[in-house]
Design an enzyme around this catalytic site. Structure first.
Site, short mmCIF file in Angstrom:
data_model
loop_
_atom_site.label_atom_id
_atom_site.label_comp_id
_atom_site.label_asym_id
_atom_site.label_seq_id
_atom_site.Cartn_x
_atom_site.Cartn_y
_atom_site.Cartn_z
N LYS A 1 3.87 -3.19 -6.43
CA LYS A 1 4.97 -3.06 -6.58
C LYS A 1 6.06 -3.78 -5.51
CE LYS A 1 8.59 -1.36 -8.97
NZ LYS A 1 8.71 -2.09 -10.21
N GLU B 1 11.82 -15.13 -17.45
CA GLU B 1 11.41 -13.43 -17.17
C GLU B 1 10.51 -13.13 -18.31
OE1 GLU B 1 11.43 -11.12 -15.30
OE2 GLU B 1 11.58 -9.34 -16.43
N ASN C 1 0.44 0.27 6.37
CA ASN C 1 1.22 -0.51 5.27
C ASN C 1 1.60 -1.53 6.06
OD1 ASN C 1 2.25 -1.77 3.15
ND2 ASN C 1 3.74 -0.41 2.91
N GLY C 2 1.19 -3.00 5.66
CA GLY C 2 1.83 -4.20 6.24
C GLY C 2 0.70 -4.84 6.80
N LYS D 1 6.46 -11.70 -17.68
CA LYS D 1 6.28 -10.32 -17.86
C LYS D 1 5.03 -10.53 -18.71
CE LYS D 1 8.45 -8.77 -16.08
NZ LYS D 1 9.47 -8.18 -15.09
N ARG E 1 1.87 1.23 -5.90
CA ARG E 1 2.03 0.45 -5.02
C ARG E 1 0.77 -0.56 -4.61
NH1 ARG E 1 6.66 1.79 -1.69
NH2 ARG E 1 5.71 0.69 -0.11
N TRP F 1 -3.82 -1.82 -1.15
CA TRP F 1 -3.98 -3.13 -1.98
C TRP F 1 -4.12 -4.30 -0.99
CZ3 TRP F 1 -0.46 -7.64 -2.43
CH2 TRP F 1 -0.84 -8.31 -3.49
N CYS G 1 0.91 -0.99 0.00
CA CYS G 1 0.15 0.08 -0.06
C CYS G 1 0.95 1.34 -0.07
CB CYS G 1 -0.87 -0.03 1.39
SG CYS G 1 -1.61 -1.51 1.17
N GLU H 1 2.12 -11.32 -16.41
CA GLU H 1 1.93 -10.52 -15.65
C GLU H 1 1.06 -9.20 -15.94
OE1 GLU H 1 5.58 -8.98 -14.31
OE2 GLU H 1 5.08 -7.95 -12.21
C1 F6R Z 1 7.94 -8.79 -11.90
C2 F6R Z 1 8.08 -8.39 -10.41
C3 F6R Z 1 8.18 -9.09 -9.16
C4 F6R Z 1 9.41 -8.59 -8.05
C5 F6R Z 1 9.30 -9.32 -7.00
C6 F6R Z 1 10.65 -8.91 -6.19
O1 F6R Z 1 7.90 -8.07 -12.84
O2 F6R Z 1 8.31 -6.95 -10.59
O3 F6R Z 1 8.16 -10.52 -9.61
O4 F6R Z 1 10.41 -8.97 -8.91
O5 F6R Z 1 8.23 -9.15 -6.33
O6 F6R Z 1 10.59 -7.59 -5.61
P1 F6R Z 1 12.00 -7.02 -5.37
O7 F6R Z 1 12.93 -6.99 -6.46
O8 F6R Z 1 11.64 -5.42 -4.83
O9 F6R Z 1 12.40 -7.85 -4.11
#
Ligand code: F6R
Length: 602
Positions: free
Chosen positions: A597, A475, A100-101, A479, A27, A74, A2, A482
């Site tokens: 995010k 990857e 957030n949490g 993508k 986010r 979220w 969030c 996603e």
């Molecule tokens: C995919 C994506 C997620 C992040 C994952 C880890 O496009 O963005 O799979 O890679 O949630 O996030 P971080 O790198 O912030 O630990």
């Protein structure tokens, strides 16, 4: 997860909260809300859906008041409804809070509070915090917050206000980021620098278990801390003429490589200088084994890092998901070091794995993009990717930044061991060429868009690659899933005959990543096996490869580079392809459904 923003100062709070919230939408975005305190009429607004839908109505409202908090949600606990949107409040509508949490013991707290007479209006875990603070409130908000937080298990970044202690915002954190922004005569709080960068670049990162109290003319926290400067610029958190942040961020991939290696390579010595590892340099010489821990796209970067480190630095390297590592019995000796790889530095599973390894007393290193993140503060040493803010939910440029840093780690560890000067120089020379090679690939944007137009009629895809490009197949598939909501699977070419080949038919395209490298011939065999089953084939191939066009339907060519660096180039067309598929389907590319995010809860 969030997003949180708060403001206290002399200006009207509402417009600052509204614009900050819009920057935080990436986010989390299933609902949002505001609380602004004015002497006469407090303003509370909570709504399910996106801010853009209510923006017109909100901008027309005349909302006074110089203190306020806001939130984008979220949802994790409780459905997506107006009631479950933040801010939440207590029985007397005195305490207002954004969070957030996750409060892990919320059910037992809620039962207890209900028995004590508290009435709940939402299904969220967050609301228990409001009632707990209400229980302890005797006129001083920070005192009540401190007492309430002692009873809570879980993670939180919170901002709290009270009508009865009106001239302040209280903020606290435990494993969920909270930053304070300091400007002349005004203070901001946020979960993310993107929300407040327009107003100030002087920030303080709140540490776990700290409570900050912001007042109109001063602030205090338990420990005195000196502000540090955020290096991000305003332009970086805006779209700059692109239709989506994701496209802008893909187009920034060449400069992400430059930013990652700038000031860190010593060409004539075939070596790298990583200031963040200076303090542990001697300990690293003795390391005999590495484990890299990450989630999602960062995990795929970690897999590529393993190939690099084993091949060029000669160190046995293991890779694991944060979520798996934290619950398995891992066996280390003192010659092991763990590397944590996370764009946000706040991913709950990666952070939990970091805490597990610290308990075992082994050396921990971090690679992250976010200065002052939990990971950056808790690892023994580390390096920033310097990729700048990534706003689109799907990671693109930060993946490239991570790969560039892993290449630097490989040279660093390699040169401490048996890597020759010539090899060190050769990798560095290639790394320096990469940004221009990447720019050449991105010039093919139109061709890739046309391929997306051709292939967007299909609903299933398999991505195939081997060795360094096997994680790129994963990857590419991630993508596509996603942001385009299409079924896509990534496989190692060698695994194809063990099952996925059964899927090959003319309605099931295969996306093969087959540059001219040590496994090229093997990939060609895979392609031929798929071709006889009439599946459409798209390939990523090296410019010099003259024969691949005869056995595939479509080819995107990339320039030749060192095998270990090919993933940095081969992934670019896959990022663009996923982007254009999502655009053609009319989806919200920057904010894919159900995703946020940073995943700061388990
Ligand atoms: C995919 C994506 C997620 C992040 C994952 C880890 O496009 O963005 O799979 O890679 O949630 O996030 P971080 O790198 O912030 O630990």
């Amino acid at each position: 997860m969030c997003g949180i923003i708060g403001y206290i100062g002399k200006r009207p709070a509402f417009p600052i909260l509204l614009s900050g919230l819009k920057r935080l939408e990436y986010r989390g975005y299933d609902s949002f809300g505001f609380f602004v305190l004015d002497k006469k009429t407090p303003f509370l607004f909570k709504k399910k859906g996106k801010i853009s839908k209510a923006e017109k109505k909100l901008s027309d409202l005349k909302i006074n008041g110089n203190i306020g908090i806001a939130h984008t949600r979220w949802g994790t606990t409780g459905l997506i409804t107006d009631e479950n949107a933040h801010p939440h409040f207590d029985c007397q509508k005195n305490i207002f809070l954004v969070h957030n949490g996750i409060i892990e013991n919320y059910k037992e707290l809620k039962e207890k509070l209900k028995k004590e007479g508290h009435k709940f209006t939402s299904q969220t875990d967050t609301e228990v915090l409001c009632h707990l603070i209400e229980k302890y409130f005797k006129g001083n908000l920070e005192e009540a917050t401190r007492k309430a937080l002692r009873e809570v298990r879980g993670t939180y970044g919170i901002a709290v206000m009270s009508k009865k202690d009106p001239q302040k915002i209280v903020a606290a954190r435990l494993s969920s980021p909270i930053i304070l922004g300091i400007n002349n005569n005004e203070f901001l709080i946020a979960s993310d620098p993107a929300a407040i960068i327009t107003h100030t670049r002087q920030i303080i990162n709140l540490d776990d278990n700290e409570i900050a109290v912001l007042k109109p003319d001063n602030f205090f926290i338990l420990k005195e801390k000196t502000p540090e400067a955020i290096e991000w610029t305003q332009a970086q958190v805006e779209k700059g003429g692109y239709s989506h942040f994701m496209l802008k961020e893909i187009m920034e991939e060449p400069e992400t490589i430059e930013n990652a290696i700038r000031g860190r390579i010593i060409v004539e010595e075939g070596a790298v200088k990583l200031g963040g590892l200076d303090d542990v340099k001697d300990k690293l010489k003795k390391i005999k084994r590495l484990i890299i821990i990450a989630c999602g796209t960062s995990y795929y970067a970690a897999m590529i890092g393993r190939y690099m480190l084993e091949e060029y630095a000669g160190i046995p390297t293991e890779v694991d998901f944060g979520s798996e590592f934290r619950y398995r019995k891992s066996i280390f000796d003192k010659n092991t070091a763990a590397i944590f790889l996370s764009q946000s530095g706040e991913t709950a599973d990666t952070l939990a794995a970091l805490r597990e390894t610290k308990k075992k007393g082994i050396l921990t290193l971090g690679i992250t993009n976010i200065v002052g993140s939990g990971q950056a503060r808790e690892t023994d040493a580390g390096v920033y990717t310097m990729s700048g803010p990534e706003i689109a939910v799907a990671s693109t440029k930060t993946f490239i930044g991570q790969l560039a840093i892993l290449a630097l780690f490989t040279i660093f560890f390699g040169r401490q061991r048996d890597m020759s000067l010539i090899t060190g120089k050769r990798i560095i020379k290639e790394l320096k060429r990469l940004p221009d090679l990447a720019r050449d690939i991105l010039k093919k944007e139109k061709i890739i868009k046309e391929l997306a137009e051709k292939y967007c009629q299909f609903s299933n895809f398999i991505y195939l690659g081997r060795k360094y490009n096997y994680p790129i197949a994963l990857e590419g598939a991630l993508k596509l899933k996603e942001i385009s909501y299409l079924h896509a699977e990534g496989y190692s070419g060698g695994e194809m005959k063990h099952g996925p080949l059964a899927l090959a038919n003319k309605k099931f395209p295969f996306f093969v990543i087959s540059p001219l490298d040590s496994v090229y011939e093997k990939m060609i065999s895979n392609i031929e096996e798929v071709k006889v089953r009439k599946a459409p084939i798209l390939a990523i191939a090296t410019i010099e490869d003259k024969k691949i066009k005869d056995i595939t339907d479509d080819v995107v060519y990339i320039p030749k580079t060192l095998e270990m660096l090919t993933p940095i180039l081969s992934v670019l067309p896959l990022h663009l392809f996923a982007y254009y598929m999502a655009v053609l389907k009319g989806y919200d590319v920057d904010k894919p459904r159900n995703l946020a995010k940073s995943v700061t809860v388990e």
